[in-house]
Design a protein around this motif. Structure first.
Motif, PDB file in Angstrom:
ATOM      1  N   LEU A 120     -42.004  26.120  16.198  1.00 61.98           N
ATOM      2  CA  LEU A 120     -41.947  27.522  15.795  1.00 61.98           C
ATOM      3  C   LEU A 120     -41.422  28.417  16.911  1.00 61.98           C
ATOM      4  N   LYS A 121     -41.620  27.997  18.156  1.00 68.23           N
ATOM      5  CA  LYS A 121     -41.197  28.822  19.272  1.00 68.23           C
ATOM      6  C   LYS A 121     -39.674  28.841  19.459  1.00 68.23           C
ATOM      7  N   ALA A 122     -38.980  27.937  18.746  1.00 67.13           N
ATOM      8  CA  ALA A 122     -37.524  27.849  18.906  1.00 67.13           C
ATOM      9  C   ALA A 122     -36.772  28.749  17.925  1.00 67.13           C
ATOM     10  N   PHE A 123     -37.477  29.377  17.000  1.00 62.59           N
ATOM     11  CA  PHE A 123     -36.795  30.186  15.988  1.00 62.59           C
ATOM     12  C   PHE A 123     -36.400  31.548  16.536  1.00 62.59           C
ATOM     13  N   HIS A 124     -35.335  32.079  15.988  1.00 57.76           N
ATOM     14  CA  HIS A 124     -34.871  33.408  16.389  1.00 57.76           C
ATOM     15  C   HIS A 124     -35.861  34.488  15.947  1.00 57.76           C
ATOM     16  N   HIS A 125     -36.352  34.347  14.726  1.00 57.04           N
ATOM     17  CA  HIS A 125     -37.325  35.301  14.210  1.00 57.04           C
ATOM     18  C   HIS A 125     -38.729  34.699  14.354  1.00 57.04           C
ATOM     19  N   ARG A 126     -39.539  35.243  15.266  1.00 57.95           N
ATOM     20  CA  ARG A 126     -40.898  34.748  15.437  1.00 57.95           C
ATOM     21  C   ARG A 126     -41.792  35.895  15.899  1.00 57.95           C
ATOM     22  N   ALA A 127     -43.117  35.719  15.632  1.00 52.07           N
ATOM     23  CA  ALA A 127     -44.102  36.745  16.010  1.00 52.07           C
ATOM     24  C   ALA A 127     -45.467  36.083  16.165  1.00 52.07           C
ATOM     25  N   GLU A 128     -46.334  36.693  16.978  1.00 49.98           N
ATOM     26  CA  GLU A 128     -47.702  36.210  17.189  1.00 49.98           C
ATOM     27  C   GLU A 128     -48.664  37.390  17.111  1.00 49.98           C
ATOM     28  N   ALA A 688     -42.901  32.324  12.006  1.00 48.37           N
ATOM     29  CA  ALA A 688     -41.455  32.151  12.203  1.00 48.37           C
ATOM     30  C   ALA A 688     -40.756  32.227  10.849  1.00 48.37           C
ATOM     31  N   LEU A 689     -39.509  32.703  10.887  1.00 44.30           N
ATOM     32  CA  LEU A 689     -38.702  32.806   9.662  1.00 44.30           C
ATOM     33  C   LEU A 689     -37.343  32.164   9.903  1.00 44.30           C
ATOM     34  N   SER A 690     -36.884  31.436   8.899  1.00 44.11           N
ATOM     35  CA  SER A 690     -35.558  30.812   8.940  1.00 44.11           C
ATOM     36  C   SER A 690     -34.751  31.298   7.738  1.00 44.11           C
ATOM     37  N   THR A 691     -33.475  31.592   7.964  1.00 46.93           N
ATOM     38  CA  THR A 691     -32.584  32.022   6.881  1.00 46.93           C
ATOM     39  C   THR A 691     -31.224  31.375   7.067  1.00 46.93           C
ATOM     40  N   ASN A 692     -30.509  31.169   5.939  1.00 46.01           N
ATOM     41  CA  ASN A 692     -29.212  30.493   6.025  1.00 46.01           C
ATOM     42  C   ASN A 692     -28.108  31.416   6.542  1.00 46.01           C
ATOM     43  N   ARG A 693     -28.339  32.731   6.524  1.00 45.12           N
ATOM     44  CA  ARG A 693     -27.355  33.673   7.063  1.00 45.12           C
ATOM     45  C   ARG A 693     -28.068  34.734   7.888  1.00 45.12           C
ATOM     46  N   LYS A 694     -27.520  35.004   9.054  1.00 45.54           N
ATOM     47  CA  LYS A 694     -28.084  36.047   9.899  1.00 45.54           C
ATOM     48  C   LYS A 694     -27.462  37.384   9.518  1.00 45.54           C
ATOM     49  N   LYS A 718     -37.080  33.002  23.373  1.00 45.39           N
ATOM     50  CA  LYS A 718     -36.898  32.718  24.795  1.00 45.39           C
ATOM     51  C   LYS A 718     -36.137  31.430  25.044  1.00 45.39           C
ATOM     52  N   THR A 719     -36.095  30.546  24.038  1.00 49.29           N
ATOM     53  CA  THR A 719     -35.419  29.254  24.215  1.00 49.29           C
ATOM     54  C   THR A 719     -34.360  29.101  23.143  1.00 49.29           C
ATOM     55  N   PRO A 720     -33.259  28.433  23.491  1.00 52.14           N
ATOM     56  CA  PRO A 720     -32.205  28.248  22.482  1.00 52.14           C
ATOM     57  C   PRO A 720     -32.700  27.345  21.370  1.00 52.14           C
ATOM     58  N   GLY A 721     -32.205  27.559  20.233  1.00 48.49           N
ATOM     59  CA  GLY A 721     -32.594  26.743  19.084  1.00 48.49           C
ATOM     60  C   GLY A 721     -32.013  27.318  17.829  1.00 48.49           C
ATOM     61  N   GLY A 722     -32.456  26.874  16.724  1.00 48.77           N
ATOM     62  CA  GLY A 722     -31.931  27.341  15.441  1.00 48.77           C
ATOM     63  C   GLY A 722     -32.928  27.113  14.355  1.00 48.77           C
ATOM     64  N   SER A 723     -32.477  27.314  13.170  1.00 45.06           N
ATOM     65  CA  SER A 723     -33.328  27.138  11.996  1.00 45.06           C
ATOM     66  C   SER A 723     -33.413  25.674  11.623  1.00 45.06           C
ATOM     67  N   VAL A 724     -34.425  25.365  10.841  1.00 45.73           N
ATOM     68  CA  VAL A 724     -34.632  23.979  10.424  1.00 45.73           C
ATOM     69  C   VAL A 724     -33.665  23.640   9.303  1.00 45.73           C
TER      70      VAL A 724
END
Length: 724
Positions: A120-128, A688-694, A718-724
């Motif tokens: 979850l920490k690798a997603f662009h959209h995340r919150a705690e 965390a949220l994943s979407t097919n288009r930013k 904080k770390t590079p990554g992408g959606s699942v």
């Protein structure tokens, strides 16, 4: 050891099969096929389809015409290679769908609730954030909020450091229709291609290949055509043309093939009761419709219907479309006007589409067979005379060397101004000699005022259909006929009349105090008329013919007058010629019992145009002109009849395509994960949220969801990554 080569062959064969399937299912292969189809469609749009071979030969030449025929470019949409490309596109797209659809369907069903906390920490959209209540209570509360917002939710209980089963993973998804859109769009391509193949020429070609059907290339009556050229009434799919004249009926459609035609028998016949056509002020058809009666061959039932453009009639699964209209066999009465000074006038009657044969006697006593083919009758010819000037509309040049700037015919257009006028009926015909060579003619029934003050009869001619029609303008006399002009042309060849006209001109032009000038002026007048009439044996044209007209006078001046004096001498000679022709015109009108010309502007305009027309008439390539005297118009409707069961498949494919494209463009596939663990007497949520288009909408949506569900603000990744 003996099994090893066989095993290798099996392995090589399986690798080849896999490689072939990979190629067929690849996107690059499908895009290549689509590109070729697009290019072929452009060719099929630009190049007229199913035209006679002679039309392609006339327009492009023998080499290119044969090349087009060999490549079937004259029938692109029924060409074997075009159908083969469509078939490969169906196979390629089907393989692509079968390969990816199961993965997409499985992905739609899968919530991916087994995602690890660390991921979850690798997603662009995340919150705690910390949330109230136990992890189970928080998971149920947040899940209910998502469900009420249109999300599908699945919860999973997990072990944490706080104890077994104390953690909850909440997985939610929305916008699964995006992946369904991909499947629908690709299935649409398959359906449209299958429908196109089924309703195209494929079934007909199969009958030609397997059923012994062959195109018909002969002529004669439709009822006499042999069965091997006819398709059965039960033919599942076809598209052909049916022409029906007013008051007649027909039940056999014509399917054009590149090398002939096939006849399609219909389960009914179509009778045309009345054809209706209305025109815009531009002369373009505004409405054409047909009142028809459908006669069922099996039951004898009669059904009255009206067929209009975009409003077809349907009967027994066969659609009847209003395609166009044509002449249905109009009868015309023509008057042959001699142009060679030798032929005699006569009348002839015929029917558009038929022909009449003549035997013409030549000057050397030989006979020449000529066929008059009646090709067209146009009762309305609306032309634009706006923005014309004398230089831009000089259609006197009928010597087949200079074309008209703007075509003054059935397709004449100008762009400066609009002055639309109906210039009356016209008749089209061909004169074909014994060798089969033909020229096409178009003559207007009534004199036309082109804006120069002198009404003229337009006599059009062209060598072949690829050329524009070029017109000889014959001035109309005060009685509205060509008689004065034609009689004047014949009188020029009569030496006695020519001499009488010359002396009458001299008597009027020479001062009585200078009688010694009479005879030289008479000889000059006779010489001018001799040159103009083409009677000077020394002057020959490039083709060896006797040269006359203004060109003969110009050549004579070039050969016999010094260059410094040519312009002035030419003006004098032309002035003398005009005076002699005026006297000659007065003579022929007197002989015909007509009122003599008055010396006014109308007479001057008539004589000026007569000089130009007499000069150019020597190049008119026919001994007679056939002028339209009377006609009885019979209209005909051209219907397109089609049995197209594949159209329903195409419609379904179009629906799938619309839904698929809409889903892919406007539906976003989104997924949310919320990991809940015990913390400080409550729960801690990682979201965390994943979407097919930013998109900016996606950013705003996550901010809103994070605040609503866990009361937190988004964190920066904080770390590079992408959606699942």
């Amino acid at each position: 050891m003996s099994d090893l080569p066989l095993r290798d062959r099996d392995s090589s064969r399986s690798q080849a099969v896999r490689a072939t399937l990979e190629l067929l299912a690849s996107m690059r292969f499908a895009i290549s096929l689509l590109t070729v189809i697009c290019i072929a469609s452009v060719i099929g749009t630009v190049l007229k389809q199913h035209e006679p071979l002679v039309n392609y030969v006339n327009q492009f030449g023998p080499f290119w015409a044969q090349l087009f025929l060999a490549l079937k470019l004259n029938a692109v949409y029924s060409a074997w290679w075009f159908l083969l490309i469509l078939a490969f596109l169906v196979i390629s797209t089907s393989l692509c769908v079968s390969r990816h659809a199961p993965k997409y369907l499985a992905d739609i069903r899968n919530y991916k609730e087994n995602l690890r906390e660390q991921s979850l920490k690798a997603f662009h959209h995340r919150a705690e954030a910390d949330v109230a209540g136990s992890t189970e209570e928080a998971a149920k509360r947040i899940g209910q909020q998502l469900v009420s917002g249109g999300w599908k939710v699945k919860m999973q209980q997990r072990d944490t450091a706080a104890g077994p089963g104390t953690g909850w993973m909440l997985a939610a998804k929305a916008g699964a229709a995006n992946k369904l859109g991909y499947i629908a769009a690709h299935c649409a391509i398959v359906l449209i291609c299958i429908g196109g193949l089924f309703d195209g020429d494929l079934i007909v070609r199969a009958q030609m290949l397997l059923g012994g059907k062959t195109p018909y290339t002969g002529g004669g009556m439709i009822s006499d055509v042999a069965p091997e050229h006819r398709l059965s009434i039960k033919n599942p799919t076809f598209r052909g043309n049916l022409m029906v004249s007013e008051g007649t009926q027909s039940g056999t459609a014509i399917l054009n093939q590149s090398d002939g035609i096939l006849l399609q028998d219909l389960p009914f016949s179509v009778e045309l009761k009345k054809f209706i056509v209305e025109y815009y002020s531009t002369g373009m058809p505004k409405l054409f419709a047909s009142d028809i009666v459908i006669h069922d061959r099996a039951t004898g039932e009669k059904l009255e219907k009206r067929v209009e453009v975009n409003h077809p009639a349907s009967y027994k699964g066969i659609e009847i479309y209003q395609s166009s209209f044509d002449d249905g066999g109009s009868s015309v009465k023509l008057h042959a006007v001699p142009m060679d000074g030798v032929s005699q006038p006569f009348d002839v009657e015929g029917v558009i589409g038929n022909s009449t044969e003549f035997v013409r006697k030549l000057a050397d006593g030989q006979q020449d067979k000529v066929t008059l083919e009646y090709t067209a009758l146009r009762t309305i010819n609306v032309e634009n005379f706006g923005g014309q000037d004398k230089a831009g509309t000089d259609v006197r040049k009928v010597d087949l060397k200079l074309a008209i700037d703007e075509r003054l015919g059935a397709a004449h257009k100008t762009t400066d101004k609009k002055d639309l006028r109906n210039i009356g009926p016209s008749v089209g015909y061909k004169l074909r000699d014994a060798s089969g060579q033909a020229r096409e003619f178009q003559n207007y029934m009534l004199p036309v005022d082109t804006g120069e003050g002198q009404p003229v009869f337009l006599l059009g001619v062209r060598e072949n259909q690829a050329d524009q029609m070029r017109y000889l303008r014959v001035p109309a006399d005060p009685e509205g006929t060509m008689n004065t002009f034609m009689q004047l042309r014949q009188a020029m060849q009569n030496k006695a009349q020519a001499e009488k006209a010359a002396r009458a001109y001299v008597q009027r032009a020479v001062d009585v105090s200078k009688p010694e000038l009479a005879e030289p002026l008479t000889q000059s007048a006779l010489k001018a008329l001799e040159l103009f009439a083409g009677q000077d044996a020394k002057l020959k044209g490039p083709d060896g013919r006797q040269l006359g007209g203004l060109q003969a006078i110009s050549d004579f001046m070039d050969s016999n007058v010094p260059e410094a004096e040519r312009e002035r001498a030419g003006e004098v000679l032309v002035r003398i010629l005009n005076g002699v022709l005026f006297e000659l015109a007065q003579q022929v009108r007197q002989q015909a019992g007509l009122k003599p010309f008055e010396n006014d502007e109308k007479t001057q305009a008539f004589m000026t145009q007569s000089v130009f027309s007499l000069s150019d008439a020597q190049f008119y390539p026919a001994p007679v002109v056939f002028m339209l005297q009377d006609f009885k118009q019979v209209q005909a409707s051209v219907f397109q009849v089609a049995r197209a069961p594949g159209k329903n498949i195409v419609y379904l494919g179009c629906l799938f395509l619309i839904l698929g494209v809409f889903a892919m463009l406007y539906v976003r596939d989104r997924r949310i994960w919320i990991w809940l663990t015990p913390a400080n007497g409550g729960s801690h949520a990682n979201m965390a949220l994943s979407t097919n288009r930013k998109t900016m909408d996606g950013d705003r949506e996550f901010v809103m969801l994070a605040d609503k569900l866990i009361g937190a603000k988004p964190l920066q990744k904080k770390t590079p990554g992408g959606s699942v």
